[in-house]
Scaffold this active site. Structure first.
Site, PDB file in Angstrom:
ATOM      1  N   SER A   4       3.713  73.673 -33.230  1.00 60.97           N
ATOM      2  CA  SER A   4       4.053  72.476 -32.457  1.00 60.97           C
ATOM      3  C   SER A   4       2.832  71.797 -31.842  1.00 60.97           C
ATOM      4  O   SER A   4       2.983  70.901 -31.017  1.00 60.97           O
ATOM      5  CB  SER A   4       5.038  72.839 -31.334  1.00 60.97           C
ATOM      6  OG  SER A   4       4.476  73.798 -30.443  1.00 60.97           O
ATOM      7  N   ASP A  33       7.118  72.163 -21.804  1.00 60.76           N
ATOM      8  CA  ASP A  33       7.095  72.908 -23.063  1.00 60.76           C
ATOM      9  C   ASP A  33       7.231  71.961 -24.241  1.00 60.76           C
ATOM     10  O   ASP A  33       8.188  71.180 -24.316  1.00 60.76           O
ATOM     11  CB  ASP A  33       8.227  73.943 -23.072  1.00 60.76           C
ATOM     12  CG  ASP A  33       7.985  75.071 -24.048  1.00 60.76           C
ATOM     13  OD1 ASP A  33       7.625  74.784 -25.201  1.00 60.76           O
ATOM     14  OD2 ASP A  33       8.147  76.235 -23.658  1.00 60.76           O
ATOM     15  N   HIS A  34       6.280  72.029 -25.167  1.00 60.64           N
ATOM     16  CA  HIS A  34       6.249  71.167 -26.347  1.00 60.64           C
ATOM     17  C   HIS A  34       6.852  71.844 -27.575  1.00 60.64           C
ATOM     18  O   HIS A  34       6.865  71.282 -28.671  1.00 60.64           O
ATOM     19  CB  HIS A  34       4.791  70.758 -26.630  1.00 60.64           C
ATOM     20  CG  HIS A  34       4.639  69.652 -27.607  1.00 60.64           C
ATOM     21  ND1 HIS A  34       4.052  69.817 -28.841  1.00 60.64           N
ATOM     22  CD2 HIS A  34       4.992  68.344 -27.550  1.00 60.64           C
ATOM     23  CE1 HIS A  34       4.048  68.673 -29.503  1.00 60.64           C
ATOM     24  NE2 HIS A  34       4.611  67.761 -28.745  1.00 60.64           N
ATOM     25  N   SER A  35       7.382  73.060 -27.408  1.00 61.41           N
ATOM     26  CA  SER A  35       7.937  73.810 -28.536  1.00 61.41           C
ATOM     27  C   SER A  35       9.212  73.169 -29.061  1.00 61.41           C
ATOM     28  O   SER A  35       9.893  72.418 -28.362  1.00 61.41           O
ATOM     29  CB  SER A  35       8.252  75.244 -28.107  1.00 61.41           C
ATOM     30  OG  SER A  35       7.106  75.905 -27.633  1.00 61.41           O
TER      31      SER A  35
END
Length: 357
Positions: free
Chosen positions: A130, A292-294
């Site tokens: 990601s 969170d960039h997941s």
């Protein structure tokens, strides 16, 4: 000469011709691993702390060092891209490709996808991640390095070691995803075995991809995965309209919430798709999902007709927003008790259906 020696000494093979594979923190070839990097505000001030779970593990284990270390799982795995002496094929794709700082940001409007394929004549790995502007092309000077663009927010990684024959199918899935391929090399010696990879690299070929397709993939070690790939023509939410019904599972979905047109939790088709709102990998201090960039999804409970034990965990590319209904991307799913537990316990809170974001 010193620079060349350093590159070879950082190789997980020490410069030999061992088959390409995912690697764990102990320097061992592994069938697969999951990696969770914490946001900068949580864990350490550097924003480089991570947890790792590879095949045979019962739960998350603290990373041995920082994610930027060449001796760690990610550094060893991607280090093969920069140190191989034998002929290999590779494809690097990212909708936010690496660029010199004055040229950033760059956002491609094709598939919302990020990943790496690297293979030799027997096997290779597929890394789904990601992180923007990552990794650097092997044509660039230097070796493995983790970028500043991936430090501030939480990031996720899934690496799987597949046999050569699987990369033909993976190449077809990539063509459905419509990725931005920014660096690739599929030599003629690979073209007969994996023509779909050559087509993805050179953006040509005669195969007309469908709007979406799911396929079963089996790793070198016999682990079974299901890959879901959609193109722009699919024009719908990946998780609610397809993955949840296909897996017969209610899903908790963690995705990037700092974009326009965010989709709320949805229970309208019989299967619940609920947005994660608080995250705590491996019992770390809980943080808000906006840090969170997941992009991952975990079944709310063990899967229906669960003959294998545990529920589903999927790691992929797509966020839940209106714009990305019209973009390519996908997710790679596994049913494993330890993996399911690691991610299910990381999702400490979620948005119920019918509530405001």
């Amino acid at each position: 000469m010193l620079f060349l020696w350093l590159l070879i000494s950082c190789s997980p093979h020490g410069g030999d011709a061992s088959p390409i594979s995912c690697y764990n923190d102990r320097g061992e070839a592994t069938d697969w691993f999951y990696m969770y990097k914490l946001p900068k505000e949580h864990g350490t001030a550097s924003g480089l702390r991570y947890f790792l779970l590879d095949r045979g593990g019962a739960d998350w284990a603290p990373g041995q060092g920082d994610i930027n270390d060449t001796s760690g799982a990610l550094g060893r795995t991607l280090g093969q891209l920069y140190t191989q002496k034998t002929e290999v094929a590779y494809i690097l794709y990212n909708d936010q490709e690496p660029q010199p700082p004055p040229l950033r940001p760059i956002h491609h409007r094709g598939g919302h996808t990020k990943g790496v394929l690297l293979l030799d004549t027997t096997q290779g790995f597929w890394l789904i991640h990601s992180t923007p502007y990552f990794p650097a092309s092997p044509r660039a000077m230097g070796g493995y390095s983790y970028p500043d663009s991936g430090v501030h927010y939480g990031q996720n990684f899934l690496c799987v070691t597949f046999p050569l024959k699987s990369f033909q199918t993976i190449g077809e899935q990539l063509q459905i995803n419509q990725p931005n391929v920014y660096s690739c090399d599929v030599p003629p010696s690979f073209a007969a075995a994996v023509p779909a990879l050559a087509a993805a690299c050179h953006k040509n070929g005669t195969w007309v991809p469908p709007a979406n397709r799911s396929v079963a993939l089996t790793s070198v070690g016999g682990t079974r995965f299901v890959d879901f790939a959609k193109g722009a023509a699919f024009n719908d939410d990946l998780y609610h309209s397809w993955v949840a019904p296909a897996l017969r599972s209610d899903l908790l979905v963690q995705y990037w919430n700092r974009s326009g047109g965010i989709l709320p939790s949805d229970c309208s088709l019989g299967w619940k798709v609920l947005g994660v709102t608080r995250v705590s990998p491996s019992g770390s201090p809980a943080y808000n999902h906006t840090k969170d960039h997941s992009k991952w999804a975990v079944s709310l409970g063990p899967a229906v007709f669960d003959s294998e034990g545990g529920g589903w965990l999927c790691v992929g590319d797509i966020n839940r927003n209106r714009a990305e209904e019209k973009r390519g991307g996908g997710t790679l799913c596994q049913r494993d008790a330890a993996v399911w537990k690691a991610y299910r316990t990381a999702a400490v809170d979620f948005q119920p259906c019918g509530s405001a974001s």
